[in-house]
Design a protein around this motif. Structure first.
Motif, PDB file in Angstrom:
ATOM      1  N   VAL A   1       0.699  -1.270  -0.389  1.00 53.64           N
ATOM      2  CA  VAL A   1      -0.053   0.374   0.464  1.00 53.64           C
ATOM      3  C   VAL A   1       0.861   1.228   0.317  1.00 53.64           C
ATOM      4  CG1 VAL A   1      -1.602   1.024   1.066  1.00 53.64           C
ATOM      5  CG2 VAL A   1      -1.814  -1.149   1.116  1.00 53.64           C
ATOM      6  N   SER A   2       0.262   2.489  -0.997  1.00 51.18           N
ATOM      7  CA  SER A   2       1.880   3.235  -0.516  1.00 51.18           C
ATOM      8  C   SER A   2       0.692   4.688  -1.592  1.00 51.18           C
ATOM      9  CB  SER A   2       2.340   3.146  -1.800  1.00 51.18           C
ATOM     10  OG  SER A   2       2.576   3.061  -3.270  1.00 51.18           O
ATOM     11  N   GLY A   3       0.952   5.692  -0.480  1.00 48.88           N
ATOM     12  CA  GLY A   3       0.053   7.193  -1.482  1.00 48.88           C
ATOM     13  C   GLY A   3       1.112   7.938  -0.227  1.00 48.88           C
ATOM     14  N   THR A   4       0.824   9.894  -0.838  1.00 50.63           N
ATOM     15  CA  THR A   4       1.458  10.402   0.007  1.00 50.63           C
ATOM     16  C   THR A   4       1.058  11.063   1.333  1.00 50.63           C
ATOM     17  OG1 THR A   4       0.965  11.534  -2.009  1.00 50.63           O
ATOM     18  CG2 THR A   4       1.737  13.226  -0.619  1.00 50.63           C
ATOM     19  N   ASP A   5       0.011  11.166   2.572  1.00 54.46           N
ATOM     20  CA  ASP A   5      -0.410  11.497   3.075  1.00 54.46           C
ATOM     21  C   ASP A   5      -1.322  10.376   3.694  1.00 54.46           C
ATOM     22  OD1 ASP A   5       1.755  12.875   3.699  1.00 54.46           O
ATOM     23  OD2 ASP A   5       0.457  14.523   2.880  1.00 54.46           O
ATOM     24  N   ASP A   6      -1.102   9.820   5.449  1.00 53.58           N
ATOM     25  CA  ASP A   6      -2.782   9.203   5.912  1.00 53.58           C
ATOM     26  C   ASP A   6      -2.917   7.984   5.316  1.00 53.58           C
ATOM     27  OD1 ASP A   6      -2.975  10.774   7.591  1.00 53.58           O
ATOM     28  OD2 ASP A   6      -4.242  12.101   6.317  1.00 53.58           O
ATOM     29  N   VAL A   7      -1.358   7.074   5.852  1.00 54.69           N
ATOM     30  CA  VAL A   7      -1.108   5.889   4.436  1.00 54.69           C
ATOM     31  C   VAL A   7      -1.830   4.323   5.164  1.00 54.69           C
ATOM     32  CG1 VAL A   7      -0.489   4.298   2.577  1.00 54.69           C
ATOM     33  CG2 VAL A   7      -0.211   6.928   3.026  1.00 54.69           C
ATOM     34  N   GLY A   8      -2.611   3.886   5.482  1.00 56.48           N
ATOM     35  CA  GLY A   8      -2.697   2.597   6.288  1.00 56.48           C
ATOM     36  C   GLY A   8      -2.171   1.473   5.345  1.00 56.48           C
ATOM     37  N   GLY A   9      -2.328  -0.001   6.060  1.00 57.45           N
ATOM     38  CA  GLY A   9      -2.424  -1.014   5.674  1.00 57.45           C
ATOM     39  C   GLY A   9      -3.672  -1.878   5.314  1.00 57.45           C
ATOM     40  N   LEU A  10      -4.537  -1.162   6.793  1.00 54.52           N
ATOM     41  CA  LEU A  10      -6.120  -1.417   6.248  1.00 54.52           C
ATOM     42  C   LEU A  10      -7.369  -0.185   6.715  1.00 54.52           C
ATOM     43  CD1 LEU A  10      -8.348  -3.846   7.183  1.00 54.52           C
ATOM     44  CD2 LEU A  10      -8.499  -2.516   8.826  1.00 54.52           C
ATOM     45  N   VAL A  11      -6.585   1.019   7.024  1.00 55.62           N
ATOM     46  CA  VAL A  11      -6.963   2.115   6.804  1.00 55.62           C
ATOM     47  C   VAL A  11      -6.245   3.325   6.266  1.00 55.62           C
ATOM     48  CG1 VAL A  11      -9.011   3.886   7.821  1.00 55.62           C
ATOM     49  CG2 VAL A  11      -9.335   1.702   8.136  1.00 55.62           C
ATOM     50  N   GLY A  12      -6.835   4.030   5.512  1.00 54.34           N
ATOM     51  CA  GLY A  12      -6.123   5.518   5.383  1.00 54.34           C
ATOM     52  C   GLY A  12      -6.046   6.379   6.784  1.00 54.34           C
ATOM     53  N   LYS A  13      -7.014   6.359   6.793  1.00 57.02           N
ATOM     54  CA  LYS A  13      -7.529   7.888   7.934  1.00 57.02           C
ATOM     55  C   LYS A  13      -8.555   7.317   8.010  1.00 57.02           C
ATOM     56  CE  LYS A  13      -7.791  12.234   9.848  1.00 57.02           C
ATOM     57  NZ  LYS A  13      -6.439  12.928  10.452  1.00 57.02           N
ATOM     58  N   ALA A  14      -8.812   7.488   9.721  1.00 55.50           N
ATOM     59  CA  ALA A  14      -9.774   6.676  10.416  1.00 55.50           C
ATOM     60  C   ALA A  14     -10.452   7.652  11.141  1.00 55.50           C
ATOM     61  CB  ALA A  14     -10.077   5.605  10.853  1.00 55.50           C
ATOM     62  N   GLU A  15     -12.362   8.319  11.412  1.00 54.59           N
ATOM     63  CA  GLU A  15     -12.375   9.486  11.885  1.00 54.59           C
ATOM     64  C   GLU A  15     -13.849   8.904  12.786  1.00 54.59           C
ATOM     65  OE1 GLU A  15     -12.686  12.801   9.458  1.00 54.59           O
ATOM     66  OE2 GLU A  15     -11.063  12.985   9.633  1.00 54.59           O
ATOM     67  N   GLU A  16     -14.003   8.876  13.752  1.00 54.87           N
ATOM     68  CA  GLU A  16     -15.185   8.960  14.853  1.00 54.87           C
ATOM     69  C   GLU A  16     -15.709   7.732  14.353  1.00 54.87           C
ATOM     70  OE1 GLU A  16     -18.063  12.101  14.345  1.00 54.87           O
ATOM     71  OE2 GLU A  16     -16.568  13.217  14.754  1.00 54.87           O
ATOM     72  N   SER A  17     -14.791   6.652  14.744  1.00 57.05           N
ATOM     73  CA  SER A  17     -15.068   4.948  14.585  1.00 57.05           C
ATOM     74  C   SER A  17     -14.634   4.202  14.941  1.00 57.05           C
ATOM     75  CB  SER A  17     -15.164   4.574  12.890  1.00 57.05           C
ATOM     76  OG  SER A  17     -13.754   5.381  12.654  1.00 57.05           O
ATOM     77  N   GLN A  18     -14.915   2.822  15.079  1.00 54.19           N
ATOM     78  CA  GLN A  18     -14.270   1.636  16.210  1.00 54.19           C
ATOM     79  C   GLN A  18     -13.531   0.621  14.730  1.00 54.19           C
ATOM     80  OE1 GLN A  18     -14.795   1.490  19.395  1.00 54.19           O
ATOM     81  NE2 GLN A  18     -13.411  -0.802  19.295  1.00 54.19           N
ATOM     82  N   ILE A  19     -12.749   0.238  15.181  1.00 57.45           N
ATOM     83  CA  ILE A  19     -11.410  -0.486  14.435  1.00 57.45           C
ATOM     84  C   ILE A  19     -11.366  -2.071  15.291  1.00 57.45           C
ATOM     85  CG2 ILE A  19      -9.936  -1.408  13.190  1.00 57.45           C
ATOM     86  CD1 ILE A  19      -9.417   1.789  12.030  1.00 57.45           C
ATOM     87  N   SER A  20     -12.105  -2.836  15.425  1.00 57.89           N
ATOM     88  CA  SER A  20     -11.794  -4.371  16.015  1.00 57.89           C
ATOM     89  C   SER A  20     -11.840  -5.340  15.099  1.00 57.89           C
ATOM     90  CB  SER A  20     -13.050  -4.657  16.861  1.00 57.89           C
ATOM     91  OG  SER A  20     -13.808  -4.098  16.371  1.00 57.89           O
ATOM     92  N   GLU A  21     -11.181  -7.053  15.645  1.00 58.21           N
ATOM     93  CA  GLU A  21     -10.760  -7.466  15.527  1.00 58.21           C
ATOM     94  C   GLU A  21     -10.208  -7.281  14.004  1.00 58.21           C
ATOM     95  OE1 GLU A  21     -14.460  -9.659  16.219  1.00 58.21           O
ATOM     96  OE2 GLU A  21     -14.488  -9.662  18.177  1.00 58.21           O
ATOM     97  N   SER A  22      -9.475  -6.989  13.750  1.00 58.01           N
ATOM     98  CA  SER A  22      -9.062  -6.409  12.190  1.00 58.01           C
ATOM     99  C   SER A  22      -7.126  -6.587  12.578  1.00 58.01           C
ATOM    100  CB  SER A  22      -9.103  -5.188  12.297  1.00 58.01           C
ATOM    101  OG  SER A  22      -9.959  -4.508  11.821  1.00 58.01           O
ATOM    102  N   PHE A  23      -7.079  -6.829  11.408  1.00 54.14           N
ATOM    103  CA  PHE A  23      -5.389  -7.253  11.073  1.00 54.14           C
ATOM    104  C   PHE A  23      -4.519  -6.507  10.136  1.00 54.14           C
ATOM    105  CE2 PHE A  23      -6.964 -11.511   9.723  1.00 54.14           C
ATOM    106  CZ  PHE A  23      -5.749 -11.417   8.554  1.00 54.14           C
ATOM    107  N   SER A  24      -3.294  -6.783   9.676  1.00 50.49           N
ATOM    108  CA  SER A  24      -3.615  -6.315   7.654  1.00 50.49           C
ATOM    109  C   SER A  24      -1.537  -6.670   8.281  1.00 50.49           C
ATOM    110  CB  SER A  24      -2.804  -4.988   7.940  1.00 50.49           C
ATOM    111  OG  SER A  24      -2.014  -4.335   6.439  1.00 50.49           O
ATOM    112  N   LEU A  25      -1.528  -6.964   7.124  1.00 49.90           N
ATOM    113  CA  LEU A  25       0.066  -7.912   6.841  1.00 49.90           C
ATOM    114  C   LEU A  25       0.870  -7.162   5.547  1.00 49.90           C
ATOM    115  CD1 LEU A  25      -0.477 -11.204   6.647  1.00 49.90           C
ATOM    116  CD2 LEU A  25       0.298 -10.390   8.025  1.00 49.90           C
ATOM    117  N   ALA A  26       0.342  -5.920   4.966  1.00 49.65           N
ATOM    118  CA  ALA A  26       0.373  -5.412   3.930  1.00 49.65           C
ATOM    119  C   ALA A  26       1.786  -4.616   4.596  1.00 49.65           C
ATOM    120  CB  ALA A  26      -0.650  -4.721   3.595  1.00 49.65           C
TER     121      ALA A  26
END
Length: 168
Positions: free
Chosen positions: A2-27
Motif C-alpha cells: 500500500v503506498s500513497g502520500t499522506d495518511d497511508v495505512g495497511g487497513l485504513v488510510g484515515k479513520a475518524e469517529e469510528s471503531q476498528i476491531s478484530e482487524s489485522f494487516s500484513l501489508a
C-alpha cells in the motif's frame, strides 16, 4: 503493498469517529509524505481493539510513521493490539505503536498493547509512561502466556508464529 502520500495505512488510510476491531494487516506500507501506519495511517476519535499489524512501514516524507498507527489526532485509544512490522522513517521519527510529537495535548489511551522490539527496530518506548504499550522480544511476542497474562482470549500460536486472531 500500500503506498500513497499522506495518511497511508495497511487497513485504513484515515479513520475518524469510528471503531476498528478484530482487524489485522500484513501489508507493507509506504508514504511519500506524512503519516504511515501498518494498520491505520491517521486517526481522530477512533477506538482500536483486538487488532494487529505485521507489515513493514516506511515514510520518506517529513515525518510520522509507526508499525500500528501513523498518527493520531485526539481521543484515540488502543486496547489489545500488537505490532511487529519494521519501521523506517526519514528523518528518524518512527515508533512502534504510534508516533508521539511534542506539543500534542493528549496521548492516546493504550492498554494491553505490545510491539516486537526486534522486528520493528524500535528498541524502547517512554519508560516514564505506562500507557505507551510494552516492547517485547520476539520469543516473548510468540508466547501465549504473554497475552493471557493481560486478559487476551486467543488461540495458541502455531510453532514459532505470533499469536493469531487475538479475538478468536
Amino acid at each position: 503493498p500500500v503506498s500513497g502520500t499522506d495518511d497511508v495505512g495497511g487497513l485504513v488510510g484515515k479513520a475518524e469517529e469510528s471503531q476498528i476491531s478484530e482487524s489485522f494487516s500484513l501489508a507493507p506500507v509506504h508514504a511519500k509524505g506524512n503519516r504511515a501506519g501498518g494498520l491505520v495511517g491517521g486517526t481522530e476519535r477512533v477506538g482500536i481493539t483486538d487488532s494487529s499489524s505485521m507489515g513493514m512501514v516506511s515514510v520518506t516524507g517529513p515525518t510520522l510513521g509507526a508499525s500500528l498507527l501513523g498518527d493520531r489526532e485526539q481521543h484515540t485509544y488502543l486496547d489489545k493490539a500488537f505490532a511487529s512490522g519494521r519501521v523506517t522513517t526519514d528523518p528518524e521519527s518512527g515508533s512502534a505503536l504510534y508516533p508521539w510529537t511534542e506539543g500534542r495535548s493528549r496521548k492516546p489511551a493504550i492498554t494491553h498493547a505490545f510491539w516486537d522490539v526486534t522486528t520493528t527496530g524500535v528498541a524502547d518506548g517512554d519508560d516514564e509512561d505506562p500507557f505507551n504499550g510494552v516492547g517485547l522480544t520476539t520469543p516473548a511476542m510468540k508466547t501465549l502466556a504473554t497475552y493471557e497474562r493481560v486478559g487476551w482470549s486467543i488461540a495458541a500460536p502455531s510453532s514459532d508464529a505470533y499469536a493469531w486472531a487475538p479475538w478468536g
